[in-house]
Scaffold this motif. Structure first.
Motif, PDB file in Angstrom:
ATOM      1  N   ILE A 228       0.874  -1.176   0.000  1.00  0.00           N
ATOM      2  CA  ILE A 228       0.000   0.000   0.000  1.00  0.00           C
ATOM      3  C   ILE A 228       0.907   1.220   0.000  1.00  0.00           C
ATOM      4  O   ILE A 228       1.670   1.442   0.942  1.00  0.00           O
ATOM      5  CB  ILE A 228      -0.940   0.015   1.212  1.00  0.00           C
ATOM      6  N   SER A 229       0.850   1.975  -1.093  1.00  0.00           N
ATOM      7  CA  SER A 229       1.755   3.120  -1.228  1.00  0.00           C
ATOM      8  C   SER A 229       0.957   4.401  -1.410  1.00  0.00           C
ATOM      9  O   SER A 229      -0.162   4.390  -1.917  1.00  0.00           O
ATOM     10  CB  SER A 229       2.694   2.924  -2.423  1.00  0.00           C
ATOM     11  N   SER A 230       1.556   5.495  -0.986  1.00  0.00           N
ATOM     12  CA  SER A 230       0.923   6.799  -1.142  1.00  0.00           C
ATOM     13  C   SER A 230       1.241   7.354  -2.523  1.00  0.00           C
ATOM     14  O   SER A 230       2.395   7.366  -2.948  1.00  0.00           O
ATOM     15  CB  SER A 230       1.422   7.759  -0.067  1.00  0.00           C
ATOM     16  N   SER A 231       0.213   7.823  -3.220  1.00  0.00           N
ATOM     17  CA  SER A 231       0.440   8.431  -4.536  1.00  0.00           C
ATOM     18  C   SER A 231       0.841   9.896  -4.413  1.00  0.00           C
ATOM     19  O   SER A 231       1.130  10.539  -5.407  1.00  0.00           O
ATOM     20  CB  SER A 231      -0.823   8.314  -5.394  1.00  0.00           C
ATOM     21  N   GLN A 232       0.851  10.417  -3.190  1.00  0.00           N
ATOM     22  CA  GLN A 232       1.293  11.781  -2.940  1.00  0.00           C
ATOM     23  C   GLN A 232       2.446  11.749  -1.942  1.00  0.00           C
ATOM     24  O   GLN A 232       2.480  10.881  -1.068  1.00  0.00           O
ATOM     25  CB  GLN A 232       0.147  12.625  -2.374  1.00  0.00           C
ATOM     26  N   PRO A 233       3.400  12.652  -2.043  1.00  0.00           N
ATOM     27  CA  PRO A 233       4.508  12.663  -1.092  1.00  0.00           C
ATOM     28  C   PRO A 233       4.007  12.809   0.343  1.00  0.00           C
ATOM     29  O   PRO A 233       3.112  13.613   0.625  1.00  0.00           O
ATOM     30  CB  PRO A 233       5.335  13.889  -1.521  1.00  0.00           C
ATOM     31  N   ASN A 234       4.557  11.987   1.222  1.00  0.00           N
ATOM     32  CA  ASN A 234       4.241  12.096   2.647  1.00  0.00           C
ATOM     33  C   ASN A 234       2.750  11.975   2.929  1.00  0.00           C
ATOM     34  O   ASN A 234       2.168  12.774   3.660  1.00  0.00           O
ATOM     35  CB  ASN A 234       4.777  13.411   3.222  1.00  0.00           C
ATOM     36  N   GLY A 235       2.115  10.973   2.335  1.00  0.00           N
ATOM     37  CA  GLY A 235       0.705  10.731   2.600  1.00  0.00           C
ATOM     38  C   GLY A 235       0.441  10.463   4.078  1.00  0.00           C
ATOM     39  O   GLY A 235       1.319  10.007   4.811  1.00  0.00           O
ATOM     40  N   ASP A 236      -0.773  10.762   4.506  1.00  0.00           N
ATOM     41  CA  ASP A 236      -1.137  10.649   5.917  1.00  0.00           C
ATOM     42  C   ASP A 236      -1.600   9.230   6.207  1.00  0.00           C
ATOM     43  O   ASP A 236      -2.758   8.885   6.002  1.00  0.00           O
ATOM     44  CB  ASP A 236      -2.242  11.662   6.229  1.00  0.00           C
ATOM     45  N   LEU A 237      -0.700   8.411   6.723  1.00  0.00           N
ATOM     46  CA  LEU A 237      -1.015   7.001   6.982  1.00  0.00           C
ATOM     47  C   LEU A 237      -1.991   6.848   8.141  1.00  0.00           C
ATOM     48  O   LEU A 237      -2.852   5.960   8.124  1.00  0.00           O
ATOM     49  CB  LEU A 237       0.274   6.224   7.264  1.00  0.00           C
ATOM     50  N   VAL A 238      -1.875   7.686   9.147  1.00  0.00           N
ATOM     51  CA  VAL A 238      -2.786   7.592  10.294  1.00  0.00           C
ATOM     52  C   VAL A 238      -4.226   7.816   9.851  1.00  0.00           C
ATOM     53  O   VAL A 238      -5.136   7.065  10.223  1.00  0.00           O
ATOM     54  CB  VAL A 238      -2.379   8.598  11.389  1.00  0.00           C
ATOM     55  N   SER A 239      -4.449   8.839   9.041  1.00  0.00           N
ATOM     56  CA  SER A 239      -5.808   9.108   8.557  1.00  0.00           C
ATOM     57  C   SER A 239      -6.327   7.947   7.717  1.00  0.00           C
ATOM     58  O   SER A 239      -7.493   7.554   7.817  1.00  0.00           O
ATOM     59  CB  SER A 239      -5.839  10.407   7.745  1.00  0.00           C
ATOM     60  N   TRP A 240      -5.449   7.420   6.853  1.00  0.00           N
ATOM     61  CA  TRP A 240      -5.879   6.287   6.025  1.00  0.00           C
ATOM     62  C   TRP A 240      -6.250   5.095   6.882  1.00  0.00           C
ATOM     63  O   TRP A 240      -7.289   4.466   6.684  1.00  0.00           O
ATOM     64  CB  TRP A 240      -4.768   5.884   5.045  1.00  0.00           C
TER      65      TRP A 240
END
Length: 354
Positions: free
Chosen positions: A40-52
């Motif tokens: 599971i990767s973020s398509s934006q730099p420094n995506g918010d993993l906690v929110s996800w």
């Protein structure tokens, strides 16, 4: 054969988060696909993993059981505090490391029960194992967070315990099903770990009480020396999926692993007093070198190896997925936390508390 996919993680469409498996958009996969780990990767730099995670907990739990492990990559994880914030998503404190099999220290004095993954010498590999599977009590989930990747090496190999089980030779597997596995550990400051470190107490009476509660024989042979033995199943069923899996420390604690560690041929002989640990069939009979190698080969066949990137989080169902560690050079800082106590029938989550 090892699978290496670290260069195959692709970005998805311009959404907050895109789930990717080996560079394939998740939406194009059918429901039967079970690759490990799920990426599971973020398509934006420094995506918010906690929110996800807070928004996708149900899907996450389902995916974890299906795939056995999930790699989160490209999110806003930089420090031990970031990792602690992520672990807070699970509304349960990380478990203390009790009945220890290797030295370990907390990563930060102000963050309880989040440890450096190991202080084991960096030039040595760590064999495949499911964390604390030798114990009456273990954590069902284990999480690794890469704060500083090694200069070279230092990967955390993974292997699906269901597939490892399927590759154990049938006659050998039947023997383990029928007898279980017997563990023996020589606890000595000069040999491996003293009993004070293993049980996290300096009181012999407390140790004897712990052993009695957990059906472990314990004989003190000196101020810092003790021998402990116990028997457990080698094969378990997953509490959620009901699937069978190879869940034990048969390989990790076996004498032949110790021989390899010190550079001895398997035909060599070390007296029991010089072995920090050993494993047997549950009836006490020896595991041969060929049988040991058959287990080793089952792990090797199913290993998945990939390089860490800074900020990676590897989230494992500890029962469904084993792990190890490759040798490395340079600085390496991997934080780890264990959650959700599980235990053998007849025991409890506090069986090893002093």
């Amino acid at each position: 054969m090892e699978s290496n996919f670290s260069d195959n993680i692709a970005s998805g469409p311009a959404t907050t988060i895109d789930t990717v498996i080996y560079g394939v958009n998740r939406s194009s996969l059918n429901d039967e696909t079970r690759l490990m780990p799920l990426v599971i990767s973020s398509s934006q730099p420094n995506g918010d993993l906690v929110s996800w995670m807070n928004a996708n907990k149900t899907v996450f739990e389902s995916d974890l059981v299906k795939h056995g492990g999930i790699l989160f990559r490209g999110f806003n994880i930089r420090t031990s505090a970031d990792f602690k914030e992520f672990m807070n998503c699970f509304n349960t404190d990380p478990l203390p490391y009790l009945f220890r099999s290797s030295p370990r220290k907390e990563l930060s004095s102000d963050i309880k029960n989040i440890y450096l993954s190991t202080t084991y010498p960096q030039e040595r590999p760590i064999n495949m194992h499911n964390e604390t599977s030798y114990s009456r009590v273990w954590g069902r989930k284990i999480v690794f967070c890469c704060l500083v990747p090694a200069e070279k090496g230092g990967e955390t190999p993974l292997a699906d315990s269901r597939l490892v089980l399927s590759d154990i030779p049938p006659e050998l597997l039947t023997r383990f099903r029928e007898t279980g596995v017997k563990y023996r550990r020589n606890l000595s400051e000069g040999l491996g770990m003293p009993w004070q470190e293993v049980f996290q107490t300096n009181d012999k009476e407390e140790v004897l009480g712990i052993c009695k509660r957990n059906d472990i024989t314990c004989v003190f042979t000196g101020r810092n020396d003790a021998v402990i033995e116990w028997v457990k199943p080698a094969v378990y069923r997953h509490p959620v999926s009901g699937e069978e899996m190879w869940f034990n420390h048969v390989l990790f604690f076996n004498k032949y692993a110790r021989y390899e560690e010190v550079g001895l041929d398997h035909n060599s002989y070390l007296p029991e007093d010089y072995l920090s640990s050993d494993t047997f069939f549950g009836d006490g009979s020896d595991i041969s070198y060929n049988q040991y190698r058959s287990i080793w080969e089952a792990y090797e066949k199913n290993k998945v190896v990939f390089s860490y990137q800074q900020g990676d989080i590897i989230f494992l169902d500890n029962m469904l997925t084993s792990h190890g560690r490759n040798p490395y050079s340079g600085e390496r800082v991997i934080a780890t936390a264990i959650i959700e106590a599980s235990y053998d029938e007849g025991y409890s989550a506090v069986s090893f508390n002093v």
